[in-house]
Write a protein that holds these residues in place. Structure first.
Motif, PDB file in Angstrom:
ATOM      1  N   ILE A  53      30.183  32.646  35.170  1.00  0.00           N
ATOM      2  CA  ILE A  53      31.357  32.422  36.014  1.00  0.00           C
ATOM      3  C   ILE A  53      31.797  30.972  35.862  1.00  0.00           C
ATOM      4  O   ILE A  53      30.987  30.050  35.991  1.00  0.00           O
ATOM      5  N   ASP A  54      33.098  30.771  35.624  1.00  0.00           N
ATOM      6  CA  ASP A  54      33.610  29.416  35.481  1.00  0.00           C
ATOM      7  C   ASP A  54      34.421  29.038  36.720  1.00  0.00           C
ATOM      8  O   ASP A  54      33.936  28.338  37.586  1.00  0.00           O
ATOM      9  N   ILE A  55      35.624  29.531  36.842  1.00  0.00           N
ATOM     10  CA  ILE A  55      36.510  29.150  37.947  1.00  0.00           C
ATOM     11  C   ILE A  55      37.040  30.410  38.616  1.00  0.00           C
ATOM     12  O   ILE A  55      37.266  31.420  37.961  1.00  0.00           O
ATOM     13  N   PHE A  56      37.247  30.346  39.930  1.00  0.00           N
ATOM     14  CA  PHE A  56      38.005  31.403  40.600  1.00  0.00           C
ATOM     15  C   PHE A  56      39.021  30.756  41.523  1.00  0.00           C
ATOM     16  O   PHE A  56      38.838  29.623  41.988  1.00  0.00           O
ATOM     17  N   THR A  57      40.131  31.451  41.720  1.00  0.00           N
ATOM     18  CA  THR A  57      41.140  31.005  42.689  1.00  0.00           C
ATOM     19  C   THR A  57      41.437  32.163  43.629  1.00  0.00           C
ATOM     20  O   THR A  57      41.341  33.333  43.246  1.00  0.00           O
ATOM     21  N   ILE A  58      41.806  31.817  44.848  1.00  0.00           N
ATOM     22  CA  ILE A  58      42.205  32.800  45.847  1.00  0.00           C
ATOM     23  C   ILE A  58      43.549  32.335  46.395  1.00  0.00           C
ATOM     24  O   ILE A  58      43.648  31.225  46.920  1.00  0.00           O
ATOM     25  N   THR A  59      44.574  33.173  46.237  1.00  0.00           N
ATOM     26  CA  THR A  59      45.907  32.817  46.729  1.00  0.00           C
ATOM     27  C   THR A  59      46.205  33.598  47.999  1.00  0.00           C
ATOM     28  O   THR A  59      45.987  34.808  48.072  1.00  0.00           O
TER      29      THR A  59
ATOM     30  N   TYR B 163      44.183  40.491  63.521  1.00  0.00           N
ATOM     31  CA  TYR B 163      44.798  41.751  63.114  1.00  0.00           C
ATOM     32  C   TYR B 163      46.099  41.573  62.339  1.00  0.00           C
ATOM     33  O   TYR B 163      46.749  42.538  61.976  1.00  0.00           O
ATOM     34  N   GLN B 164      46.495  40.341  62.054  1.00  0.00           N
ATOM     35  CA  GLN B 164      47.724  40.099  61.301  1.00  0.00           C
ATOM     36  C   GLN B 164      47.590  40.615  59.865  1.00  0.00           C
ATOM     37  O   GLN B 164      46.546  40.508  59.245  1.00  0.00           O
ATOM     38  N   HIS B 165      48.689  41.151  59.321  1.00  0.00           N
ATOM     39  CA  HIS B 165      48.727  41.625  57.939  1.00  0.00           C
ATOM     40  C   HIS B 165      48.706  40.415  57.002  1.00  0.00           C
ATOM     41  O   HIS B 165      49.461  39.462  57.177  1.00  0.00           O
ATOM     42  N   ILE B 166      47.828  40.453  55.996  1.00  0.00           N
ATOM     43  CA  ILE B 166      47.666  39.352  55.042  1.00  0.00           C
ATOM     44  C   ILE B 166      47.754  39.897  53.627  1.00  0.00           C
ATOM     45  O   ILE B 166      47.310  41.018  53.350  1.00  0.00           O
ATOM     46  N   THR B 167      48.345  39.106  52.727  1.00  0.00           N
ATOM     47  CA  THR B 167      48.460  39.468  51.314  1.00  0.00           C
ATOM     48  C   THR B 167      47.905  38.330  50.465  1.00  0.00           C
ATOM     49  O   THR B 167      48.182  37.160  50.739  1.00  0.00           O
ATOM     50  N   GLY B 168      47.144  38.678  49.439  1.00  0.00           N
ATOM     51  CA  GLY B 168      46.579  37.658  48.566  1.00  0.00           C
ATOM     52  C   GLY B 168      46.230  38.214  47.201  1.00  0.00           C
ATOM     53  O   GLY B 168      46.410  39.404  46.929  1.00  0.00           O
ATOM     54  N   THR B 169      45.719  37.356  46.336  1.00  0.00           N
ATOM     55  CA  THR B 169      45.205  37.740  45.020  1.00  0.00           C
ATOM     56  C   THR B 169      43.994  36.868  44.686  1.00  0.00           C
ATOM     57  O   THR B 169      43.816  35.787  45.263  1.00  0.00           O
ATOM     58  N   ILE B 170      43.213  37.334  43.732  1.00  0.00           N
ATOM     59  CA  ILE B 170      42.060  36.588  43.229  1.00  0.00           C
ATOM     60  C   ILE B 170      42.189  36.504  41.712  1.00  0.00           C
ATOM     61  O   ILE B 170      42.519  37.500  41.060  1.00  0.00           O
ATOM     62  N   VAL B 171      41.931  35.321  41.159  1.00  0.00           N
ATOM     63  CA  VAL B 171      41.886  35.121  39.709  1.00  0.00           C
ATOM     64  C   VAL B 171      40.507  34.578  39.370  1.00  0.00           C
ATOM     65  O   VAL B 171      39.982  33.720  40.088  1.00  0.00           O
ATOM     66  N   MET B 172      39.916  35.079  38.273  1.00  0.00           N
ATOM     67  CA  MET B 172      38.601  34.601  37.828  1.00  0.00           C
ATOM     68  C   MET B 172      38.636  34.302  36.334  1.00  0.00           C
ATOM     69  O   MET B 172      39.331  34.983  35.575  1.00  0.00           O
ATOM     70  N   THR B 173      37.880  33.274  35.941  1.00  0.00           N
ATOM     71  CA  THR B 173      37.660  33.000  34.528  1.00  0.00           C
ATOM     72  C   THR B 173      36.160  33.048  34.272  1.00  0.00           C
ATOM     73  O   THR B 173      35.364  32.631  35.114  1.00  0.00           O
ATOM     74  N   TRP B 174      35.793  33.561  33.094  1.00  0.00           N
ATOM     75  CA  TRP B 174      34.385  33.697  32.748  1.00  0.00           C
ATOM     76  C   TRP B 174      34.232  33.802  31.240  1.00  0.00           C
ATOM     77  O   TRP B 174      35.185  34.023  30.518  1.00  0.00           O
ATOM     78  N   TRP B 175      32.987  33.601  30.780  1.00  0.00           N
ATOM     79  CA  TRP B 175      32.686  33.903  29.386  1.00  0.00           C
ATOM     80  C   TRP B 175      31.437  34.742  29.330  1.00  0.00           C
ATOM     81  O   TRP B 175      30.708  34.879  30.315  1.00  0.00           O
ATOM     82  N   GLU B 176      31.232  35.359  28.169  1.00  0.00           N
ATOM     83  CA  GLU B 176      30.122  36.280  27.985  1.00  0.00           C
ATOM     84  C   GLU B 176      29.314  35.893  26.747  1.00  0.00           C
ATOM     85  O   GLU B 176      29.884  35.495  25.732  1.00  0.00           O
TER      86      GLU B 176
ATOM     87  N   ALA C 180      39.600  42.881  52.218  1.00  0.00           N
ATOM     88  CA  ALA C 180      39.926  43.122  50.814  1.00  0.00           C
ATOM     89  C   ALA C 180      38.778  42.570  49.982  1.00  0.00           C
ATOM     90  O   ALA C 180      37.999  41.728  50.448  1.00  0.00           O
ATOM     91  N   TRP C 181      38.690  43.039  48.748  1.00  0.00           N
ATOM     92  CA  TRP C 181      37.575  42.668  47.891  1.00  0.00           C
ATOM     93  C   TRP C 181      38.042  42.548  46.457  1.00  0.00           C
ATOM     94  O   TRP C 181      38.895  43.321  45.997  1.00  0.00           O
ATOM     95  N   GLY C 182      37.497  41.576  45.729  1.00  0.00           N
ATOM     96  CA  GLY C 182      37.724  41.460  44.292  1.00  0.00           C
ATOM     97  C   GLY C 182      36.481  40.904  43.654  1.00  0.00           C
ATOM     98  O   GLY C 182      35.758  40.100  44.270  1.00  0.00           O
ATOM     99  N   GLY C 183      36.205  41.333  42.427  1.00  0.00           N
ATOM    100  CA  GLY C 183      35.000  40.822  41.792  1.00  0.00           C
ATOM    101  C   GLY C 183      34.829  41.261  40.360  1.00  0.00           C
ATOM    102  O   GLY C 183      35.609  42.034  39.823  1.00  0.00           O
ATOM    103  N   LEU C 184      33.775  40.720  39.751  1.00  0.00           N
ATOM    104  CA  LEU C 184      33.373  41.077  38.398  1.00  0.00           C
ATOM    105  C   LEU C 184      32.095  41.888  38.468  1.00  0.00           C
ATOM    106  O   LEU C 184      31.135  41.483  39.129  1.00  0.00           O
ATOM    107  N   VAL C 185      32.087  43.011  37.772  1.00  0.00           N
ATOM    108  CA  VAL C 185      30.910  43.858  37.689  1.00  0.00           C
ATOM    109  C   VAL C 185      30.469  43.855  36.231  1.00  0.00           C
ATOM    110  O   VAL C 185      31.267  44.130  35.334  1.00  0.00           O
ATOM    111  N   ASN C 186      29.209  43.521  36.001  1.00  0.00           N
ATOM    112  CA  ASN C 186      28.648  43.522  34.661  1.00  0.00           C
ATOM    113  C   ASN C 186      27.871  44.829  34.493  1.00  0.00           C
ATOM    114  O   ASN C 186      26.806  44.995  35.085  1.00  0.00           O
TER     115      ASN C 186
END
Length: 180
Positions: free
Chosen positions: A59-65, A162-175, A43-49
């Motif tokens: 980039i300030d903080i990120f969390t991965i649950t 091969y186990q099924h996994i579920t997660g989320t990503i949270v990011m904080t940033w300023w511009e 899986a993938w998550g990110g910020l694209v500028n």
């Protein structure tokens, strides 16, 4: 008569901070949708500028649950190309809700689950293990990771098996406006 005060010139330093940018309405928080992976898929998550954004993204903080009973590896990458099946997150907002209308970020938060596509381009700057049924909170980068127009900040989630996994990503940033 000579000046005896011996005053030294004062150097002025411009310091950016999350709280200052939050007051300006330029500090943002975003979350991916639910990320499902495993069985040979990542899986993938990110910020694209975007190349025409006119801003640098700090980039300030990120969390991965991790909502699963299995740990997994997260790879943090700079300037990797997003997977072709990446979706745009609708869970992005400025942290200062007092502005009306809300400021809109120039950076775009994207994510993809069940991706077999290898990451192309980019540099893996570090890895983290995300323990089962937990949230990994990054150290605050305080804007030390900066992505300019056309760049990206990515987190690739790789299952160890091969186990099924579920997660989320949270990011904080300023511009802030990119230097000309």
């Amino acid at each position: 008569m000579p000046n005896k005060t011996n005053k030294q010139p004062i150097e002025v330093v411009n310091v950016s901070s999350p709280s200052l940018n939050s007051r300006r309405g330029k500090y943002f928080i975003g979350q991916t949708g639910v990320l499902n992976f495993g069985g040979g898929y990542s899986a993938w998550g990110g910020l694209v500028n975007p190349i025409d954004s006119g801003v640098n993204v700090y980039i300030d903080i990120f969390t991965i649950t991790n909502f699963s009973n299995q740990h997994f590896i997260s790879e943090i990458l700079l300037n990797a190309a997003p997977p072709k099946n990446a979706a745009v997150s609708s869970n992005v907002t400025p942290t200062n809700q007092a502005f009306s209308p809300y400021q809109q970020p120039k950076a775009v938060m994207k994510y993809a689950g069940y991706s077999a596509e290898p990451m192309s381009k980019g540099v893996n700057i570090f890895d983290r293990i995300v323990a089962q049924n937990s949230t990994l909170v990054s150290d605050s980068h305080n804007g030390s990771i900066i992505i300019g127009p056309g760049d990206s900040f990515s987190i690739l989630l790789r299952p160890p098996g091969y186990q099924h996994i579920t997660g989320t990503i949270v990011m904080t940033w300023w511009e802030e406006a990119a230097d000309a």
